[in-house]
Design an enzyme around this catalytic site. Structure first.
Site, PDB file in Angstrom:
ATOM      1  N   ARG A  78       0.822  -1.212   0.000  1.00 33.79           N
ATOM      2  CA  ARG A  78       0.000   0.000   0.000  1.00 33.79           C
ATOM      3  C   ARG A  78       0.860   1.267   0.000  1.00 33.79           C
ATOM      4  NH1 ARG A  78      -5.361  -0.745   2.150  1.00 33.79           N
ATOM      5  NH2 ARG A  78      -6.153  -2.606   1.137  1.00 33.79           N
ATOM      6  N   ASP A  92     -16.591   8.282   4.403  1.00 39.76           N
ATOM      7  CA  ASP A  92     -15.321   7.570   4.464  1.00 39.76           C
ATOM      8  C   ASP A  92     -14.339   8.438   5.230  1.00 39.76           C
ATOM      9  OD1 ASP A  92     -14.148   4.994   2.821  1.00 39.76           O
ATOM     10  OD2 ASP A  92     -12.586   6.406   3.391  1.00 39.76           O
TER      11      ASP A  92
END
Lengths: 120, 151, 357
Positions: free
Chosen positions: C34, C143
């Site tokens: 990531r 989010d």
């Protein structure tokens, strides 16, 4: 049944389908695919390219949809044709799903699940 | 004024094709130069209809071999001419179809043709071009338009 | 090359502090994959160098980027399919009965990531036969990541993204081409409002009829899980519905919910809610799936792992072939593909849907 004039694409799609547990037959154009159906092949699903010599994928879909005995075959276009109008044409002709090239193996599996051809 | 895909668009499309089938790595394609080595292979599809022109994928012979090897899951050394022609044709078809969808329509896509060397289309000119580098080899994607239409 | 333990601990601590999300031991590969794009973009040779820099010099912006990268979910349209089947077959019909006075339904997509979930909900509502144009379906999508919310709000998806999970008929009805991408049409976008929100903070929200909180709890420790569920119960209407991810449950965390299962699909309701008026689809009728329909057994059964799943779940996931066999080619086309007869679909008429708040 994997119908595509590119042998690379038939190989790639064939491998994906075998990996999902299907037996695979191949045809390099719509006419040969029809010939195979006429000689008794009854695939659960056909993955159909659009642009092919002799008989293209849209003509193949039309031909299959005319025949009562081939009604059970699920038809999924797998093609680089990607205008909305082309997708509508294929669905209207009787294709059940449509995958735009390029695709990933997951995309094929997702669509098969959507069609109920594959357990999710 | 109709929209003609930009060089960036050509790159995005090529990258999606490469990522899906050849590399898996979005960073595998880097900016490159427009002069492939002496030996080249060109895959081409023509468009006819509302847009008249061509999409060409021109690359060095080693790049063509790598591409065919990746598509057919072979060693580059085992690749034959047949595989190179099939692979370049299918790659040109995928890039071409996606470029077509961004152009004014409706237009029809031809079956691909593949030649060794460069391909010139009589009466057509390059309207967009992007040069990329893949595994150190050159790859040039170009969009052509018939001069009469371009004018 | 994998990052060392000290770097890994540093990142997992930082992510826990800022998002309450736990990155368990053994997830070094996840940190590595990531953060590599960030390391590259910031000009570091590898992830280790990026973390070393942050360990030495605090940098709020970099820290936020890292937390965002570590907490972003992978997602696709109609992910897992089953929840959307229940949404279509049970939740929407039930709410259409119960909200017939207001014609208004509010849905919260928590941890919406790049927006596929809220747009999938919106498309389901637009295509639902009971949800006619006098209904207002309002979807709040939240989010923790500002960056991902901007992407979601934009509603643009690459060809590769729309190839995943999205029925082709929905692609042509609810999307339009935008250069190399596809963009959700305004009629669908206007149903969704996006807002940044950390699930660890107090909720400041209107009452919700449906909450989607999928594949979020798995990242939390059990105290946080229980806390989030309890607070969700307070914003969820007493006759509302909660969807969790496939591997998540309220059981053992919050007994204020009860579980309804139909085949593979599961939804939770607050305990003591009025009994459902909508009959649950019989196990085996599952015209399940958003595509509701084209279903027949493969001549060749999937083998291996797929076969195991098939054996266990087929009765609930697919009708017998005969049930779906179209009577004629023409009927087959429309019978197996409900939207086909309506293609191409003109833009929906009626009053525009109001955004939340």
């Amino acid at each position: 049944m994997v119908i595509d004039d590119s042998s690379a694409m038939r190989l790639i799609l064939g491998r994906i389908m075998r990996g999902l547990g299907f037996d695979v037959v191949e045809a390099p154009n719509g006419a040969e695919a029809i010939a195979r159906l006429q000689s008794g092949a009854m695939p659960e699903i056909a993955l159909v390219d659009w642009n092919m010599p002799v008989m293209d994928g849209l003509a193949f879909v039309n031909a299959v949809r005319k025949e009562e005995k081939w009604r059970q075959i699920t038809l999924m276009m797998v093609t680089t044709e990607s205008e909305q109008s082309q997708i509508v044409r294929a669905l209207a002709a009787g294709a059940h799903e449509y995958v735009i090239k390029p695709f990933t193996p997951d995309a094929i599996a997702d669509k098969l699940a959507l069609l109920g051809v594959l357990a999710y | 004024m109709t929209y003609i895909p930009s060089a960036d668009d050509l790159e995005v499309i090529t990258r999606e094709v490469w990522t899906s089938f050849l590399d898996g790595d979005p960073d595998g394609l880097l900016p490159g130069e427009t002069t492939p080595g002496a030996e080249e292979v060109t895959g081409c599809v023509h468009l006819s209809g509302a847009y008249v022109g061509s999409i060409m994928l021109r690359c060095s012979a080693p790049a063509a071999r790598y591409a065919a090897a990746a598509l057919f899951s072979m060693q580059p050394t085992d690749v034959t001419q047949n595989e190179v022609v099939d692979a370049l044709g299918e790659l040109a078809n995928m890039v071409g179809g996606n470029v077509k969808s961004m152009l004014p329509g409706p237009s029809a896509l031809s079956l691909p043709s593949v030649v060794h060397g460069q391909l010139a289309v009589p009466g057509a000119q390059v309207v967009r071009e992007v040069a990329l580098s893949w595994r150190g080899e050159t790859l040039v994607v170009s969009l052509w338009q018939q001069a009469a239409q371009a004018a | 090359m994998t990052i060392n333990l000290s770097a890994f601990t540093f990142v997992s601590d930082l992510v826990k502090q800022d998002s309450a999300i736990i990155i368990g031991p053994g997830k070094e590969y996840l940190v590595e994959s990531r953060l590599l794009p960030i390391a590259r973009a910031e000009g570091y040779g590898d992830v280790g160098a990026l973390i070393a820099k942050l360990q030495m010099t605090p940098d709020v912006r970099l820290r936020q980027r890292i937390v965002e990268a570590m907490t972003t979910n992978e997602t696709s349209f109609f992910r897992d399919r089953d929840p959307f089947t229940l949404l279509n077959q049970v939740v929407f019909p039930e709410l259409c009965r119960r909200r017939s006075a207001t014609h208004r339904v509010t849905i919260w997509s928590a941890a919406c990531s790049s927006g596929q979930e809220p747009y999938s909900i919106a498309m389901s509502a637009l295509d639902h036969p009971l949800i006619t144009s006098e209904w207002q379906v309002q979807i709040l999508a939240t989010d923790i990541s500002e960056e991902i919310l901007q992407r979601a709000e934009n509603g643009r998806y690459s060809q590769l993204e729309v190839n995943r999970g999205l029925p082709a008929a929905m692609l042509v009805r609810h999307f339009e081409r935008a250069e190399t991408d596809w963009r959700v049409v305004p009629a669908v976008r206007s149903m969704v409002k996006f807002k940044r929100m950390n699930l660890g903070d107090p909720f400041d929200l209107p009452f919700m009829d449906v909450v989607f909180l999928r594949n979020v709890l798995i990242y939390f420790d059990s105290v946080t899980k229980a806390d989030v569920l309890q607070r969700i119960r307070r914003v969820l209407r007493p006759d509302g519905f909660l969807f969790l991810g496939g591997s998540e449950t309220t059981i053992g965390l919050d007994d204020g919910f009860e579980r309804i299962a139909v085949g593979n699909a599961t939804v939770y309701r607050p305990r003591g809610a009025d009994p459902l008026e909508t009959p649950l689809p019989a196990v085996g009728t599952a015209g399940l799936g958003v595509a509701a329909g084209r279903v027949s057994f493969p001549a060749t059964q999937p083998v291996g792992a797929a076969a195991a799943t098939t054996a266990a779940s087929v009765p609930s996931a697919r009708p017998a072939p005969a049930a779906s066999a179209p009577a004629s080619p023409a009927a087959g086309a429309t019978g197996s593909w409900p939207w086909l007869s309506q293609l191409p679909i003109p833009p929906r008429s009626g009053p525009p849907r109001q955004p939340l708040n």
